[in-house]
Motif scaffolding. Structure first.
Motif, PDB file in Angstrom:
ATOM      1  N   ASP A   1       3.389  16.368 -21.717  1.00 19.35           N
ATOM      2  CA  ASP A   1       4.654  15.944 -22.328  1.00 19.35           C
ATOM      3  C   ASP A   1       4.585  14.487 -22.763  1.00 19.35           C
ATOM      4  OD1 ASP A   1       5.850  18.396 -22.093  1.00 19.35           O
ATOM      5  OD2 ASP A   1       6.938  17.934 -20.258  1.00 19.35           O
ATOM      6  N   TYR A   2       3.912  13.658 -21.967  1.00 20.11           N
ATOM      7  CA  TYR A   2       3.825  12.238 -22.312  1.00 20.11           C
ATOM      8  C   TYR A   2       2.947  12.029 -23.548  1.00 20.11           C
ATOM      9  CZ  TYR A   2       3.405   7.206 -21.805  1.00 20.11           C
ATOM     10  OH  TYR A   2       3.440   5.850 -22.037  1.00 20.11           O
ATOM     11  N   ALA A   3       1.825  12.747 -23.612  1.00 22.84           N
ATOM     12  CA  ALA A   3       0.962  12.665 -24.792  1.00 22.84           C
ATOM     13  C   ALA A   3       1.718  13.108 -26.039  1.00 22.84           C
ATOM     14  CB  ALA A   3      -0.291  13.515 -24.592  1.00 22.84           C
ATOM     15  N   ASN A   4       2.520  14.148 -25.903  1.00 18.58           N
ATOM     16  CA  ASN A   4       3.316  14.637 -27.022  1.00 18.58           C
ATOM     17  C   ASN A   4       4.350  13.608 -27.464  1.00 18.58           C
ATOM     18  OD1 ASN A   4       4.185  16.890 -28.822  1.00 18.58           O
ATOM     19  ND2 ASN A   4       6.061  16.752 -27.612  1.00 18.58           N
ATOM     20  N   LEU A   5       4.978  12.926 -26.501  1.00 21.67           N
ATOM     21  CA  LEU A   5       5.951  11.879 -26.818  1.00 21.67           C
ATOM     22  C   LEU A   5       5.335  10.786 -27.679  1.00 21.67           C
ATOM     23  CD1 LEU A   5       8.715  10.391 -26.311  1.00 21.67           C
ATOM     24  CD2 LEU A   5       7.616   9.379 -24.292  1.00 21.67           C
ATOM     25  N   LEU A   6       4.107  10.397 -27.348  1.00 24.54           N
ATOM     26  CA  LEU A   6       3.446   9.307 -28.074  1.00 24.54           C
ATOM     27  C   LEU A   6       2.658   9.785 -29.283  1.00 24.54           C
ATOM     28  CD1 LEU A   6       2.091   7.033 -25.185  1.00 24.54           C
ATOM     29  CD2 LEU A   6       4.281   6.918 -26.377  1.00 24.54           C
ATOM     30  N   GLY A   7       2.526  11.098 -29.435  1.00 27.42           N
ATOM     31  CA  GLY A   7       1.730  11.619 -30.535  1.00 27.42           C
ATOM     32  C   GLY A   7       0.248  11.392 -30.348  1.00 27.42           C
ATOM     33  N   GLU A   8      -0.205  11.385 -29.087  1.00 27.13           N
ATOM     34  CA  GLU A   8      -1.615  11.143 -28.760  1.00 27.13           C
ATOM     35  C   GLU A   8      -2.286  12.438 -28.312  1.00 27.13           C
ATOM     36  OE1 GLU A   8      -3.339   8.423 -29.129  1.00 27.13           O
ATOM     37  OE2 GLU A   8      -1.732   6.978 -29.567  1.00 27.13           O
ATOM     38  N   ASP A   9      -3.592  12.494 -28.478  1.00 26.38           N
ATOM     39  CA  ASP A   9      -4.374  13.638 -28.035  1.00 26.38           C
ATOM     40  C   ASP A   9      -4.317  13.753 -26.512  1.00 26.38           C
ATOM     41  OD1 ASP A   9      -7.389  14.476 -27.013  1.00 26.38           O
ATOM     42  OD2 ASP A   9      -6.701  15.678 -28.718  1.00 26.38           O
ATOM     43  N   TYR A  10      -4.118  14.969 -26.015  1.00 26.99           N
ATOM     44  CA  TYR A  10      -3.996  15.171 -24.574  1.00 26.99           C
ATOM     45  C   TYR A  10      -5.238  14.703 -23.819  1.00 26.99           C
ATOM     46  CZ  TYR A  10      -4.405  17.497 -20.082  1.00 26.99           C
ATOM     47  OH  TYR A  10      -4.630  17.747 -18.756  1.00 26.99           O
ATOM     48  N   ASN A  11      -6.416  15.063 -24.301  1.00 26.88           N
ATOM     49  CA  ASN A  11      -7.649  14.706 -23.596  1.00 26.88           C
ATOM     50  C   ASN A  11      -7.851  13.201 -23.532  1.00 26.88           C
ATOM     51  OD1 ASN A  11      -8.550  17.398 -23.043  1.00 26.88           O
ATOM     52  ND2 ASN A  11      -9.120  17.594 -25.199  1.00 26.88           N
ATOM     53  N   VAL A  12      -7.520  12.517 -24.617  1.00 23.45           N
ATOM     54  CA  VAL A  12      -7.619  11.053 -24.643  1.00 23.45           C
ATOM     55  C   VAL A  12      -6.658  10.453 -23.615  1.00 23.45           C
ATOM     56  CG1 VAL A  12      -7.184   8.983 -26.035  1.00 23.45           C
ATOM     57  CG2 VAL A  12      -8.388  10.937 -27.035  1.00 23.45           C
ATOM     58  N   MET A  13      -5.429  10.963 -23.609  1.00 23.07           N
ATOM     59  CA  MET A  13      -4.417  10.435 -22.697  1.00 23.07           C
ATOM     60  C   MET A  13      -4.773  10.723 -21.239  1.00 23.07           C
ATOM     61  SD  MET A  13      -1.655   8.661 -22.647  1.00 23.07           S
ATOM     62  CE  MET A  13      -1.100   8.773 -24.353  1.00 23.07           C
ATOM     63  N   ALA A  14      -5.261  11.929 -20.973  1.00 22.17           N
ATOM     64  CA  ALA A  14      -5.612  12.291 -19.596  1.00 22.17           C
ATOM     65  C   ALA A  14      -6.689  11.370 -19.039  1.00 22.17           C
ATOM     66  CB  ALA A  14      -6.076  13.744 -19.555  1.00 22.17           C
ATOM     67  N   LYS A  15      -7.656  11.023 -19.872  1.00 16.47           N
ATOM     68  CA  LYS A  15      -8.721  10.109 -19.436  1.00 16.47           C
ATOM     69  C   LYS A  15      -8.185   8.694 -19.265  1.00 16.47           C
ATOM     70  CE  LYS A  15     -13.372   8.513 -20.630  1.00 16.47           C
ATOM     71  NZ  LYS A  15     -14.489   8.599 -21.613  1.00 16.47           N
ATOM     72  N   ALA A  16      -7.344   8.250 -20.202  1.00 12.84           N
ATOM     73  CA  ALA A  16      -6.822   6.880 -20.167  1.00 12.84           C
ATOM     74  C   ALA A  16      -5.954   6.630 -18.944  1.00 12.84           C
ATOM     75  CB  ALA A  16      -6.034   6.599 -21.437  1.00 12.84           C
ATOM     76  N   VAL A  17      -5.172   7.622 -18.550  1.00  9.34           N
ATOM     77  CA  VAL A  17      -4.268   7.481 -17.411  1.00  9.34           C
ATOM     78  C   VAL A  17      -5.036   7.180 -16.128  1.00  9.34           C
ATOM     79  CG1 VAL A  17      -2.714   8.806 -15.897  1.00  9.34           C
ATOM     80  CG2 VAL A  17      -2.351   8.804 -18.366  1.00  9.34           C
ATOM     81  N   GLN A  18      -6.280   7.647 -16.051  1.00  8.55           N
ATOM     82  CA  GLN A  18      -7.095   7.426 -14.858  1.00  8.55           C
ATOM     83  C   GLN A  18      -7.448   5.953 -14.658  1.00  8.55           C
ATOM     84  OE1 GLN A  18     -10.524  10.034 -14.997  1.00  8.55           O
ATOM     85  NE2 GLN A  18      -9.275  11.814 -15.476  1.00  8.55           N
TER      86      GLN A  18
END
Length: 298
Positions: A255-272
């Motif tokens: 949901d957060y990646a969708n809010l920002l219009g970012e790729d899920y995989n990119v966001m999942a890695k960045a959050v770490q």
């Protein structure tokens, strides 16, 4: 400092709940015409409801709408459960995404949003002149310097600027207004390096740019609330939602990646790259700022 009329009426409504317009005039000490003018403005902004009472008097009440500002970053996935908890508690939340912390904090200061997550240094400076209260932390780390050279692109009045000046010897700040501007300047050779946050930091590294420095994991952005907001209640809801977030961080990333219009995989890695911690010690923050040569007046 004398309260402005708009802030005064919002505070009275927040403290008293629904009340007749005539009572607002009495409690505020403002003229009938001035109260009517301010209420019309608040109604246009969607912040109040009006209900006709007996005769010509109106009952005025605050809508429980609450606008939450965040910066375009991987730093705030916890705003998704926070948003849901606010709705559960009867609020009407709206998330607003900004490109830099100065614009966000300026809107918080001017009452265009009620809650803002922006660099603690920015909030500290603004809070000395505007009715902003810093109430909680959020995330630590998640940023560094990409590229090489003393001329470092950075957003201004930001954690990126403070950390660059404190951790990079002989750094010269080149100011920018957004991550996109900084990345473009780096690609075009206008700056040798940029101080930037996730997910842009990881994306640049994946695209072959050299990482020359990773910043120490200390609080970047904090939660500030506008005067007139019930900060104790909001903080309680926030802490409940933060616990919910920590129980299953991965759950909120789509949901957060969708809010920002970012790729899920990119966001999942960045959050770490972040350590999430809602606890905040402002005295420790101010001590760290002093080490960087930044003194915030009391």
């Amino acid at each position: 400092m004398k309260e402005k009329g708009k802030d005064l009426l919002l505070r009275i409504l927040a403290e008293r709940g629904s009340l007749p317009q005539s009572e607002l005039v009495r409690l505020s000490g403002l003229s009938k015409s001035r109260v009517s003018e301010i209420l019309s403005e608040l109604e246009r902004e969607g912040l109040i409801d009006k209900r006709v009472l007996a005769g010509k008097n109106l009952e005025i009440s605050l809508k429980r709408s609450i606008r939450i500002g965040i910066i375009r970053a991987a730093e705030y996935p916890f705003v998704i459960p926070f948003y849901k908890k606010l709705k559960e508690n009867g609020f009407i939340p709206k998330l607003v995404v900004y490109e830099n912390g100065v614009e966000l904090t300026k809107d918080l200061a001017l009452g265009k949003i009620e809650i803002g997550f922006s660099p603690v240094v920015t909030q500290l400076i603004f809070s000395k002149a505007f009715p902003i209260k810093i109430v909680a932390g959020g995330a630590k780390g998640g940023a560094g310097v990409v590229g090489e050279g003393c001329k470092v692109g950075s957003t201004v009045l930001s954690s990126m600027e403070v950390w660059t000046l404190s951790e990079i010897k002989n750094a010269q700040i080149v100011p920018f207004n957004s991550p996109e501007e900084m990345i473009r300047a780096l690609r075009e050779g206008k700056v040798g390096s940029i101080a930037i946050w996730e997910p842009f930091f990881s994306t640049l590294r994946a695209n072959g740019f050299k990482v020359s420095h990773v910043f120490e994991p200390i609080h970047c952005c904090t939660m500030g609330v506008r005067e007139g907001v019930d900060d104790e209640k909001i903080k309680r809801i926030y802490e409940e939602s933060f616990t919910w977030f920590l129980e299953s961080k991965d759950r909120w990333i789509p949901d957060y990646a969708n809010l920002l219009g970012e790729d899920y995989n990119v966001m999942a890695k960045a959050v770490q790259s972040y350590t999430f911690d809602s606890y905040l010690d402002l005295r420790e923050v101010e001590r760290n700022l002093k080490k960087s040569g930044i003194y915030i007046p009391s």
